[in-house]
Design an enzyme around this catalytic site. Structure first.
Site, PDB file in Angstrom:
ATOM      1  N   LYS A  13      41.783  31.756  42.530  1.00  0.00           N
ATOM      2  CA  LYS A  13      42.735  31.914  43.008  1.00  0.00           C
ATOM      3  C   LYS A  13      42.809  31.980  44.558  1.00  0.00           C
ATOM      4  CE  LYS A  13      44.670  35.008  40.417  1.00  0.00           C
ATOM      5  NZ  LYS A  13      43.602  35.270  39.770  1.00  0.00           N
ATOM      6  N   ARG A  88      52.927  37.809  37.717  1.00  0.00           N
ATOM      7  CA  ARG A  88      51.852  38.157  36.681  1.00  0.00           C
ATOM      8  C   ARG A  88      52.335  38.856  35.312  1.00  0.00           C
ATOM      9  NH1 ARG A  88      47.326  39.712  40.493  1.00  0.00           N
ATOM     10  NH2 ARG A  88      45.444  39.947  39.406  1.00  0.00           N
ATOM     11  N   ARG A 123      30.720  39.019  42.844  1.00  0.00           N
ATOM     12  CA  ARG A 123      31.553  39.014  44.218  1.00  0.00           C
ATOM     13  C   ARG A 123      31.247  40.372  45.003  1.00  0.00           C
ATOM     14  NH1 ARG A 123      37.880  38.383  43.782  1.00  0.00           N
ATOM     15  NH2 ARG A 123      37.682  40.167  42.485  1.00  0.00           N
ATOM     16  N   ARG A 156      34.252  45.400  44.674  1.00  0.00           N
ATOM     17  CA  ARG A 156      35.352  46.104  44.547  1.00  0.00           C
ATOM     18  C   ARG A 156      35.210  47.153  43.183  1.00  0.00           C
ATOM     19  NH1 ARG A 156      39.648  41.146  44.735  1.00  0.00           N
ATOM     20  NH2 ARG A 156      40.212  42.207  42.570  1.00  0.00           N
ATOM     21  N   ARG A 167      40.704  43.979  32.841  1.00  0.00           N
ATOM     22  CA  ARG A 167      41.581  43.106  33.330  1.00  0.00           C
ATOM     23  C   ARG A 167      41.926  41.869  32.620  1.00  0.00           C
ATOM     24  NH1 ARG A 167      38.783  42.665  39.204  1.00  0.00           N
ATOM     25  NH2 ARG A 167      40.346  41.179  39.705  1.00  0.00           N
TER      26      ARG A 167
END
Ligand code: AP5
Length: 210
Positions: A13, A88, A123, A156, A167
């Site tokens: 996204k 969300r 990431r 992160r 998640r």
């Protein structure tokens, strides 16, 4: 154009929001980025959100709804915006409707859970400006260093594998029902997000036009 990007964590996204932002010159608004910035600045909201975000849980609806209300009232949103990571939950989508915000298009980027795990574990983000990289798919020019500002790249906390699984669970339980919510409005376009970034971008741009 007022847009919503839906999709699992790591669906791309943020990556696609940047491309749309360049193409349409409208701001990309990421509630995740706003919350992380508040956390880094030690604000009251940031402190409230910390335990949720680090555990991969959703920050309470009233907090994020407040963030979005304030952000959408800013001048740069007058000609449109891209919402990345909001809504969300169904109550967040209802709150957007109650604000009188008319959404033109909802683009859902679909990826398999295994892809999410692979993308998140690779990431890396800039500790200073937040720019996002990937160890395999979007390498920085110099290992561990941000191309834009030269600061250190970090992982992160919520990208650690166990948290990613949490998640994903939260996504399937609380966010996925939004597909039905927006399908009913006739605004939803589903885009395949498994392939390379440029292929997904082509599909996203196509979905904006039709
Ligand atoms: P947030 O920051 O919004 O996290 P997210 O939705 O889980 O999104 P991500 O940024 O992790 O993924 P993305 O889909 O943007 O993927 P990206 O493009 O980076 O939220 C974090 C937390 O904040 C939440 O868990 C919650 O606690 C809180 N929060 C935020 N909004 C909230 C709300 N509305 N309500 C309640 N709580 C909220 O891509 C991922 C990686 O893959 C990158 O490394 C990228 O380079 C790579 N990549 C992207 N596309 C491709 C591709 N096609 N091929 C190969 N690699 C790719």
């Amino acid at each position: 154009m007022n847009l919503i990007l839906l999709g699992a964590p790591g669906a791309g996204k943020g990556t696609q929001a940047e491309k749309i932002c360049e193409k349409l010159s409208i701001p990309a608004i990421s509630t995740g980025n706003i919350i992380r910035e508040a956390l880094a600045n030690g604000t009251e909201m940031g402190l409230k959100a910390k335990e949720y975000i680090n555990a991969g849980k959703l920050v309470p609806d009233e907090v994020v709804i407040g963030i979005i209300k304030e952000r959408l009232a800013e001048d740069d949103c007058k000609n449109g915006f891209i919402l990345d990571g909001f809504p969300r939950t169904i109550p967040q989508a209802q709150a957007l409707d109650e604000m009188g915000i008319v959404i033109d298009r909802v683009i859902d980027i679909e990826v398999a859970d295994e892809t999410v795990v692979k993308r998140m574990s690779g990431r890396r983000v800039c500790s200073k400006c937040g720019a996002s990289y990937h160890l395999e798919f979007k390498k920085p020019i110099n290992d561990g260093v941000c191309d834009s500002c030269g600061a250190e790249l970090i992982q992160r906390k919520d990208d650690h594998p166990d948290t990613v699984l949490d998640r994903l669970k939260v996504y399937h339980e609380q966010t996925e029902p939004l597909k039905d919510y927006y399908e009913k409005t006739g605004k939803l376009k589903v885009v395949e997000g498994q392939e390379e970034v440029k292929e997904t971008t082509a599909l996203v741009f196509e979905a904006l036009e039709n």
